[in-house]
Write a protein that holds these residues in place. Structure first.
Motif, PDB file in Angstrom:
ATOM      1  N   GLN A   1       0.843  -1.209   0.000  1.00  9.26           N
ATOM      2  CA  GLN A   1       0.000   0.000   0.000  1.00  9.26           C
ATOM      3  C   GLN A   1       0.869   1.246   0.000  1.00  9.26           C
ATOM      4  O   GLN A   1       0.626   2.197  -0.737  1.00  9.26           O
TER       5      GLN A   1
ATOM      6  N   MET B   1      -4.188  -1.742  -7.402  1.00  9.49           N
ATOM      7  CA  MET B   1      -4.398  -0.527  -6.608  1.00  9.49           C
ATOM      8  C   MET B   1      -4.265   0.752  -7.428  1.00  9.49           C
ATOM      9  O   MET B   1      -4.766   1.793  -7.039  1.00  9.49           O
TER      10      MET B   1
ATOM     11  N   HIS C   1      -6.440   3.369  -5.558  1.00 13.76           N
ATOM     12  CA  HIS C   1      -7.441   2.704  -4.709  1.00 13.76           C
ATOM     13  C   HIS C   1      -6.661   1.774  -3.811  1.00 13.76           C
ATOM     14  O   HIS C   1      -6.446   0.616  -4.144  1.00 13.76           O
ATOM     15  N   ASP C   2      -6.207   2.331  -2.693  1.00  6.27           N
ATOM     16  CA  ASP C   2      -5.172   1.607  -1.951  1.00  6.27           C
ATOM     17  C   ASP C   2      -5.709   0.791  -0.776  1.00  6.27           C
ATOM     18  O   ASP C   2      -4.932   0.386   0.078  1.00  6.27           O
ATOM     19  N   ARG C   3      -7.016   0.536  -0.759  1.00  2.02           N
ATOM     20  CA  ARG C   3      -7.509  -0.286   0.351  1.00  2.02           C
ATOM     21  C   ARG C   3      -7.265  -1.766   0.049  1.00  2.02           C
ATOM     22  O   ARG C   3      -7.443  -2.218  -1.080  1.00  2.02           O
TER      23      ARG C   3
ATOM     24  N   TRP D   1      -7.834  -7.066  -2.646  1.00  2.00           N
ATOM     25  CA  TRP D   1      -8.238  -5.763  -3.185  1.00  2.00           C
ATOM     26  C   TRP D   1      -9.763  -5.719  -3.358  1.00  2.00           C
ATOM     27  O   TRP D   1     -10.419  -4.764  -2.956  1.00  2.00           O
TER      28      TRP D   1
ATOM     29  N   ALA E   1     -11.832  -5.339  -0.228  1.00  2.00           N
ATOM     30  CA  ALA E   1     -11.754  -4.020   0.394  1.00  2.00           C
ATOM     31  C   ALA E   1     -12.420  -2.948  -0.450  1.00  2.00           C
ATOM     32  O   ALA E   1     -12.661  -1.839   0.031  1.00  2.00           O
ATOM     33  N   ASN E   2     -12.688  -3.246  -1.707  1.00  2.00           N
ATOM     34  CA  ASN E   2     -13.193  -2.210  -2.596  1.00  2.00           C
ATOM     35  C   ASN E   2     -14.605  -2.455  -3.135  1.00  2.00           C
ATOM     36  O   ASN E   2     -15.233  -1.524  -3.647  1.00  2.00           O
TER      37      ASN E   2
ATOM     38  N   ARG F   1     -18.679  -3.159  -2.987  1.00  2.00           N
ATOM     39  CA  ARG F   1     -19.709  -2.649  -2.071  1.00  2.00           C
ATOM     40  C   ARG F   1     -20.228  -3.768  -1.170  1.00  2.00           C
ATOM     41  O   ARG F   1     -20.526  -3.582  -0.021  1.00  2.00           O
TER      42      ARG F   1
END
Lengths: 403, 625
Positions: A126, A162, A270-272, A372, A375-376, A378
């Motif tokens: 990250q 990411m 999009h680093d979650r 990834w 975490a991204n 919905r």
């Protein structure tokens, strides 16, 4: 240091202790190990003066690249404390050591970490993604990430998910340590710089393509795998051919039609990541306790046999894991080819238990993608759907003929 | 020459390949291959790297003046370690034990803990760019009978052999990694003959182990030489032992001449000034010299006070000009021209005159030309000219040199420094404890063994002492002893194997291949069994060497005569010459031998003929009386 050895007295420089012996460098340059009692210190050895360093001259007319160093063999040196090879170079050292780089571009250098790649973590991926994104926003023509080769493919894959990048983000390393005249670091770095100034517009790995110093391959970050422990040409694209090549020493770059071109994407980060994910390889006789030990994890990638199987015996544990909220993706330890759990009963039972087919994704890529996606997305339905979509070139809807 | 007065000091380094089953740092066999058998090839570029002290070794840097691409041949007997594609295996224990054996034979002391080092070598002969080497033992002795006052062996190191150069920048990987011992003496020798004797002695000790490789290239000598006021010069790769003394003599001469040359230069007030370099490319626009015509750039330097000295011979066939040329060649040029040798090589008198005028060179000045394929190359060569010319003002430069045919030498590179050594971190240290050292058995010295065995041959088989010594020192002694053990007459076994082998080998027959399949023993047995005469041995050997089977060779060159047939022939001859037999009685034996031998044309051993003839003759005489 003065030492009594072989009935005479010899002078040398104390280097380190090793297995209870004092390692002493004689004037001939040879090291020998002696019992500490045989040696007397004459004077504290003066640390060698820092080597004169030619200033790194940069040509203002060349495009600007960022070098982000994380460590690894490409930047390794001998540690005289342990006698082992460790990462100690910063990015400036790399430029000094590989003067050829100055012909390709000018550089901004950033030393993010100096670790061996087996010590990488998702948190570092990250941080790396953020650092690369920052450089892209700064307007560099491309980014080079120096990285240990062991887990380079994981990191490249993680950045591919990411980051959306308009410029090349090129991972490079070396298989043979930088302190040897035959190291592959110089050629790999020169080719990486060439790729980073090319028309490429995605995350890639650039490494030797053959055992000779003739060319490097450009591999897509989500499709590359280290396939040999020690050879220079250890890295291979799996499932697709390399997306390009860099000839050496001409450094001319050839991109395949499939390579994403510079400027195609706008920069996005999009680093979650959902770090509670695991990867486990099935083996005959595997105890269901291994599966159950992942209870509480958000995601698990299975590297199954053949078309994507585990033993029937494990299916109950797998179903319970899914029911407990763990998303499970099936990949194959064959590495080459596509998973299909609709051919045999075991596969169909795995699907019924809630396992998602991982298509033709590499197991390691599937793990990073799962982190990834979880975490991204919905919700879990969207996450499940995304696992089967192509997000960063990690899977194909159709399988070509070649391996 | 009075070497004592010259202050000659010399030491030697002997490199000997070991005959172990596997290589030093991988598990490949130590087999040398024909290059035509190579199974693949690859190429690499090598770059100088910084040592642990942050210095680049000067010898390594010298090699870096040119970008070089090296090609390597691989074989089905080489692996990824030779390719520098896999970390080394642990140090070969068999090789270390053998090295310890040799160390013990020189009364050396082992190091308590052995560390493998990397010695930077970037001439392409090592794929990695370094040679792995470890100091194993120190402080040994050479007996007083060899070196007056006793000599010292400073160190013995265990190293990996380099790859063999096929040609130019192509190397063969079969030899890379074969274990090698490097034995270094102190500078304890003071005449060329002492150097030669010490090398012979060390070679004999090495062969006494019975575990060293034999044949050309398996042992190489380097010599370190200096004279008072001169400098240490290392001459590499003397393969023929017989040339060693000559190499030392010629180096002493070279250093003496260089010192005289320096004195000449100094007394003339000679100087080397980079300010005197000029571009003379335009002067040779229409030259007939092929080299200058081809050049993109020609630079000239005027060396005031050097005239006549650049062309003066300092060693047979070598001048200061050759030394300067050697330095310039490191930039990839073919050489240099100097006015001491001009006009020549297509450069005319008027061109020389114009050159001298352009450079404002006086009578006492020498002008040197360096021509390059690029401005960079010409400038590089000219810098090297300046470097070497400047050295001439202070005498003898410290250098590593290579031997040329005949024993003269040429510049190779500067003496390597300690900066070329750094630890081989992929190999763990090895402890050499008392238990291991005490377990090392010391074999009998070859010289002792020859004395002992030859004495036995004289006593047991009545060999004359000279022949006994020859047999005892033969490398084929084990074969001879085996033949004797198998019941072959000792004299026949020894003379056949020693004499025939020497003769045939001198004539170019591959005797090792014949011995490998015991051709010698089979032939000896054939003689013993009366299937062929010993007179036909050499011819049968030659025939087998040319590809004939042994049976065919015997049949063709020495057709077998059975005992019955021989008896029949003898009886026939006795009957035909009955009068002669009656007249001469027993004295007929001698003359009749010749008749029978002629009849059987060498296919029966004379001894067998004589035995049968005597028996049959006795029968005839007994009947007649």
């Amino acid at each position: 240091m003065e030492c009594r050895v072989a009935g005479g007295v010899r002078r040398g420089t104390y280097i380190t202790d090793r297995d209870g012996m004092a390692v002493v460098k004689l004037s001939s340059g040879y090291n020998i190990g002696l019992p500490p009692a045989a040696c007397t210190r004459l004077s504290r050895s003066v640390p060698a003066p820092a080597a004169k360093r030619a200033p790194v001259t940069q040509d203002a007319n060349l495009p600007e690249l960022a070098i982000i160093s994380t460590g690894g063999t490409i930047a390794s040196r001998i540690d005289y404390r342990t006698g082992a090879v460790t990462s100690q170079f910063d990015a400036d050292d790399i430029l000094t050591a590989i003067p050829d780089l100055a012909k390709v571009a000018r550089y901004r250098t950033k030393q993010l970490y100096t670790i061996l790649s087996e010590n990488m973590t998702p948190a570092i991926w990250q941080e790396l993604a953020r650092a690369v994104h920052e450089e892209i926003l700064r307007g560099v023509a491309g980014v080079i990430v120096t990285h240990g080769t062991d887990t380079m493919a994981y990191s490249a894959s993680a950045l591919a998910f990411m980051l959306k990048t308009p410029v090349p983000v090129v991972f490079v390393g070396s298989q043979r340590s930088a302190d040897r005249p035959s190291s592959d670091n110089a050629m790999n770095a020169a080719c990486a710089a060439a790729a980073a100034t090319s028309e490429l517009g995605e995350v890639a790995v650039v490494m030797h393509e053959t055992t000779s110093d003739d060319r490097c391959a450009i591999h897509r970050g989500t499709r590359v795998r280290k396939m040999h422990t020690s050879r220079r040409d250890a890295f291979a694209s799996v499932g697709i051919p390399p997306i390009g090549h860099v000839e050496y020493p001409s450094r001319s770059v050839m991109l395949s039609p499939d390579a994403v071109r510079r400027g195609t994407n706008r920069p996005e980060l999009h680093d979650r990541l959902e770090k509670h994910c695991g990867l486990v390889q099935f083996y005959p006789g595997m105890d269901e306790k291994v599966i159950r030990s992942f209870a509480g994890y958000k995601g698990l990638v299975l590297a199954g046999t053949g078309l994507g199987h585990t033993s029937t015996h494990l299916i109950t544990a797998i179903r319970e894991l899914v029911d407990g909220g763990t998303m499970i993706t099936m990949t194959s330890q064959c590495l080459n080819g596509r998973v299909c759990d609709r051919v045999y009963d075991t596969g169909r039972d795995l699907l019924k238990a809630g396992v998602i087919e991982g298509g033709d994704m590499l197991p390691e890529t599937a793990l990073v993608k799962l982190m990834w996606v979880l975490a991204n997305a919905r919700n879990s339905e969207q996450a499940a759907a995304m696992m089967q979509e192509n997000l960063a070139g990690e899977c194909n809807r159709r399988s070509g003929h070649g391996l | 020459m009075d070497y004592k007065a010259l202050g000659l000091t010399a030491g030697i380094e002997i490199h000997q390949q070991l005959d172990t089953g596997e290589k030093l740092f991988c598990r490949c066999p130590t087999t040398l291959r024909e290059t035509s058998d190579h199974s693949g090839e690859f190429f690499r570029y090598l770059r100088a790297t910084e040592s642990e002290l942050g210095e680049i070794d000067r010898a390594a840097q010298e090699e870096m003046k040119r970008d070089r691409k090296f090609v390597y041949y691989t074989y089905d007997t080489t692996c990824l370690v030779e390719n520098d594609e896999e970390p080394p295996a642990p140090l070969n224990a068999e090789a270390l034990d053998l090295c310890l054996t040799i160390a013990k034979m020189f009364s050396m002391t082992p190091v308590p803990q052995l560390h493998t080092m990397r010695k930077l070598v970037i001439d392409g002969s090592n794929t990695s760019g370094f040679q792995r080497t470890a100091l194993v033992a120190l402080n040994g002795t050479i007996p007083q009978s060899i070196v007056p006052g006793g000599g010292e062996i400073e160190t013995i190191c265990l190293e990996e052999e380099a790859a063999q150069r096929v040609k130019d920048d192509i190397f063969s990987l079969d030899r890379l990694g074969i274990p090698l011992v490097e034995i270094t003496t102190s500078p304890c020798m003071h005449t060329p003959e002492e150097v030669q004797k010490a090398a012979e002695y060390i070679g004999m000790v090495l062969r006494s182990t019975g575990k060293v490789k034999r044949g050309i290239g398996t042992i190489r000598q380097d010599v370190n030489i200096s004279i008072a006021g001169g400098a240490r010069v290392e001459i590499k790769g003397v393969q023929e032992l017989d040339l060693l003394a000559e190499v030392v003599r010629r180096e002493a001469v070279r250093q003496t001449n260089l010192l005289a040359l320096r004195d000449g230069l100094v007394s003339r007030g000679a100087v080397v000034d980079e300010g005197r370099i000029t571009d003379v490319t335009g002067l040779f626009k229409d030259t007939k010299s092929a080299i200058l015509k081809k050049a993109k750039k020609i630079e000239a330097v005027t060396l005031p006070g050097f005239a006549g000295l650049v062309g003066r011979e300092i060693q047979p066939g070598r001048r200061l000009g050759s030394e300067i040329s050697d330095y310039a060649k490191k930039c990839g040029v073919g050489g240099i021209f100097h006015t001491d040798e001009l006009p020549a090589y297509g450069i005319t008198d008027s061109e020389v005159a114009r050159l001298r005028a352009h450079c404002k060179a006086g009578e006492a000045d020498c002008v040197i030309l360096a021509a390059g394929a690029s401005a960079k190359q010409a400038a590089c060569a000219m810098q090297q000219v300046i470097v070497r010319a400047r050295m001439a003002l202070s005498g003898v430069p410290e250098e590593t040199r290579k031997m040329l045919e005949g024993g003269s030498t040429a510049y190779m590179r500067p003496l390597p420094g300690a900066a070329r050594m750094y630890p081989e971190t992929d190999v763990l240290p090895v402890l050499i404890d008392e238990k291991r050292w005490n377990a090392v058995a010391v074999p009998e010295l070859l010289t002792e063994k020859v004395k002992r065995v030859s004495a036995r041959f004289v006593a047991d088989y009545r060999f004359n002492p000279a022949f006994a010594t020859q047999v005892a020192s033969s490398e084929y002694l084990p074969r001879i002893e085996r033949a004797i053990h198998e019941g072959i007459n000792p004299d026949l076994a020894a003379s056949t194997i020693v004499r025939v082998a020497t003769e045939l080998r001198r004539e170019g027959t591959d005797i090792e291949n014949l011995f490998a399949v015991d051709t010698d023993l089979k032939i000896l047995h054939a003689v013993k069994d009366g299937k062929m005469a010993k007179e036909a041995i050499k011819d049968v050997f030659l025939s087998v060497a040319s590809g004939t089977t042994l049976d065919d060779a015997i049949a063709k060159l020495a057709p077998a005569v059975s005992r019955e047939e021989l008896e029949r022939i003898v009886r026939k001859i006795l009957a035909e010459r009955a009068d002669f037999v009656q007249q001469k009685q027993k004295a007929a034996l001698g003359p009749l031998m010749g008749v029978v031998m002629a009849e059987v044309r060498g296919s029966v051993d004379g001894k067998v003929v004589s035995e049968i003839l005597r028996k049959e003759l006795d029968k005839v005489l007994a009947k007649g009386n």
